[in-house]
Write a protein that holds these residues in place. Structure first.
Motif, PDB file in Angstrom:
ATOM      1  N   ARG A  22       0.848  -1.186   0.000  1.00 12.79           N
ATOM      2  CA  ARG A  22       0.000   0.000   0.000  1.00 12.79           C
ATOM      3  C   ARG A  22       0.883   1.235   0.000  1.00 12.79           C
ATOM      4  NH1 ARG A  22      -4.766   1.343   4.349  1.00 12.79           N
ATOM      5  NH2 ARG A  22      -5.572   3.141   3.260  1.00 12.79           N
ATOM      6  N   ASP A  23       0.634   2.113  -0.942  1.00  8.93           N
ATOM      7  CA  ASP A  23       1.430   3.349  -1.058  1.00  8.93           C
ATOM      8  C   ASP A  23       2.919   3.020  -1.113  1.00  8.93           C
ATOM      9  OD1 ASP A  23      -0.944   4.833  -0.939  1.00  8.93           O
ATOM     10  OD2 ASP A  23      -0.846   4.952   1.249  1.00  8.93           O
ATOM     11  N   GLU A  24       3.252   1.977  -1.859  1.00 11.18           N
ATOM     12  CA  GLU A  24       4.631   1.525  -2.075  1.00 11.18           C
ATOM     13  C   GLU A  24       5.311   1.017  -0.813  1.00 11.18           C
ATOM     14  OE1 GLU A  24       7.013   3.859  -4.722  1.00 11.18           O
ATOM     15  OE2 GLU A  24       5.235   4.670  -5.699  1.00 11.18           O
ATOM     16  N   GLY A  95     -10.406  -2.055  -6.986  1.00 14.50           N
ATOM     17  CA  GLY A  95     -11.019  -0.752  -7.184  1.00 14.50           C
ATOM     18  C   GLY A  95     -11.174   0.054  -5.907  1.00 14.50           C
ATOM     19  N   ARG A  96     -10.942  -0.575  -4.769  1.00 17.74           N
ATOM     20  CA  ARG A  96     -11.078   0.135  -3.493  1.00 17.74           C
ATOM     21  C   ARG A  96      -9.934   1.104  -3.242  1.00 17.74           C
ATOM     22  NH1 ARG A  96     -11.435  -3.443   1.339  1.00 17.74           N
ATOM     23  NH2 ARG A  96     -12.065  -1.536   2.336  1.00 17.74           N
ATOM     24  N   GLY A  97      -8.836   0.963  -3.978  1.00 24.50           N
ATOM     25  CA  GLY A  97      -7.709   1.872  -3.828  1.00 24.50           C
ATOM     26  C   GLY A  97      -6.957   1.712  -2.520  1.00 24.50           C
ATOM     27  N   ARG A  98      -6.981   0.507  -1.945  1.00 17.86           N
ATOM     28  CA  ARG A  98      -6.319   0.288  -0.663  1.00 17.86           C
ATOM     29  C   ARG A  98      -5.096  -0.606  -0.813  1.00 17.86           C
ATOM     30  NH1 ARG A  98      -9.716  -0.629   4.236  1.00 17.86           N
ATOM     31  NH2 ARG A  98      -7.836   0.242   5.083  1.00 17.86           N
ATOM     32  N   GLY A  99      -4.539  -0.672  -2.004  1.00 20.66           N
ATOM     33  CA  GLY A  99      -3.350  -1.488  -2.218  1.00 20.66           C
ATOM     34  C   GLY A  99      -3.694  -2.934  -2.475  1.00 20.66           C
ATOM     35  N   SER A 100      -2.654  -3.768  -2.529  1.00 24.84           N
ATOM     36  CA  SER A 100      -2.870  -5.180  -2.834  1.00 24.84           C
ATOM     37  C   SER A 100      -2.820  -6.034  -1.582  1.00 24.84           C
ATOM     38  CB  SER A 100      -1.822  -5.664  -3.839  1.00 24.84           C
ATOM     39  OG  SER A 100      -0.535  -5.623  -3.264  1.00 24.84           O
ATOM     40  N   TYR A 101      -3.516  -7.167  -1.636  1.00 28.62           N
ATOM     41  CA  TYR A 101      -3.563  -8.160  -0.570  1.00 28.62           C
ATOM     42  C   TYR A 101      -3.112  -9.480  -1.179  1.00 28.62           C
ATOM     43  CZ  TYR A 101      -6.612  -5.304   2.432  1.00 28.62           C
ATOM     44  OH  TYR A 101      -7.128  -4.335   3.231  1.00 28.62           O
ATOM     45  N   PHE A 102      -2.212 -10.171  -0.481  1.00 24.04           N
ATOM     46  CA  PHE A 102      -1.760 -11.461  -0.959  1.00 24.04           C
ATOM     47  C   PHE A 102      -1.591 -12.403   0.227  1.00 24.04           C
ATOM     48  CE2 PHE A 102       1.725 -14.400  -2.066  1.00 24.04           C
ATOM     49  CZ  PHE A 102       1.094 -15.069  -3.111  1.00 24.04           C
ATOM     50  N   PRO A 103      -2.466 -13.415   0.359  1.00 22.56           N
ATOM     51  CA  PRO A 103      -2.310 -14.366   1.463  1.00 22.56           C
ATOM     52  C   PRO A 103      -1.086 -15.237   1.219  1.00 22.56           C
ATOM     53  CG  PRO A 103      -4.325 -14.804   0.212  1.00 22.56           C
ATOM     54  CD  PRO A 103      -3.616 -13.692  -0.458  1.00 22.56           C
TER      55      PRO A 103
END
Length: 132
Positions: A22-24, A95-103
């Motif tokens: 999120r945000d780099e 599309g939520r603009g909250r960065g990526s999630y990866f389990p």
């Protein structure tokens, strides 16, 4: 006061986490989320595990609780079944603009060198266990 519930899953000396970008900034979080109206802590843990990880958790036991910034957090340990990483919760909506999630899984040996939140859970996991 808000209530948050997390699931601590350990398998083969690896911890289940959500890798966030999120945000780099790259960091890791324990899977979990906020309690819904009328939900118990266990019900929240079960729901969050399914949403975020795509798994069914069982045998949940309380591991730790703490209060921080008007939030009471509860963390449970347990077992799971199902395909890890197949979650379809709202977190995965790009599309939520909250960065990526990866389990993913991180080695317990690497835990001290990564940014894992919440810090209280990281400290709990890094404590020497009885008999070590």
């Amino acid at each position: 006061m808000r209530h948050r519930v997390g699931i601590i899953l350990i398998e083969d000396d690896h911890l289940a986490v959500i890798k966030r970008n999120r945000d780099e900034e790259v960091y890791y979080v324990i899977p979990g989320g906020g309690m819904g109206m009328g939900e118990t802590e266990i019900e929240t843990a079960i729901r969050e595990a399914e949403e975020e990880l795509g798994i069914i958790v069982s045998g949940l036991k309380h591991a730790l609780s703490f209060k921080h910034n008007h939030t009471h957090s509860y963390y449970f340990v347990g077992e799971y079944s199902g395909l890890f990483g197949s979650g379809k919760g709202e977190e995965y909506d790009a599309g939520r603009g909250r960065g990526s999630y990866f389990p993913c899984w991180v080695s317990l040996d690497e835990l001290s060198g990564i940014n894992l939140y919440p810090q209280e859970v990281k400290q709990y996991l890094l404590q020497p266990k009885a008999g070590e």
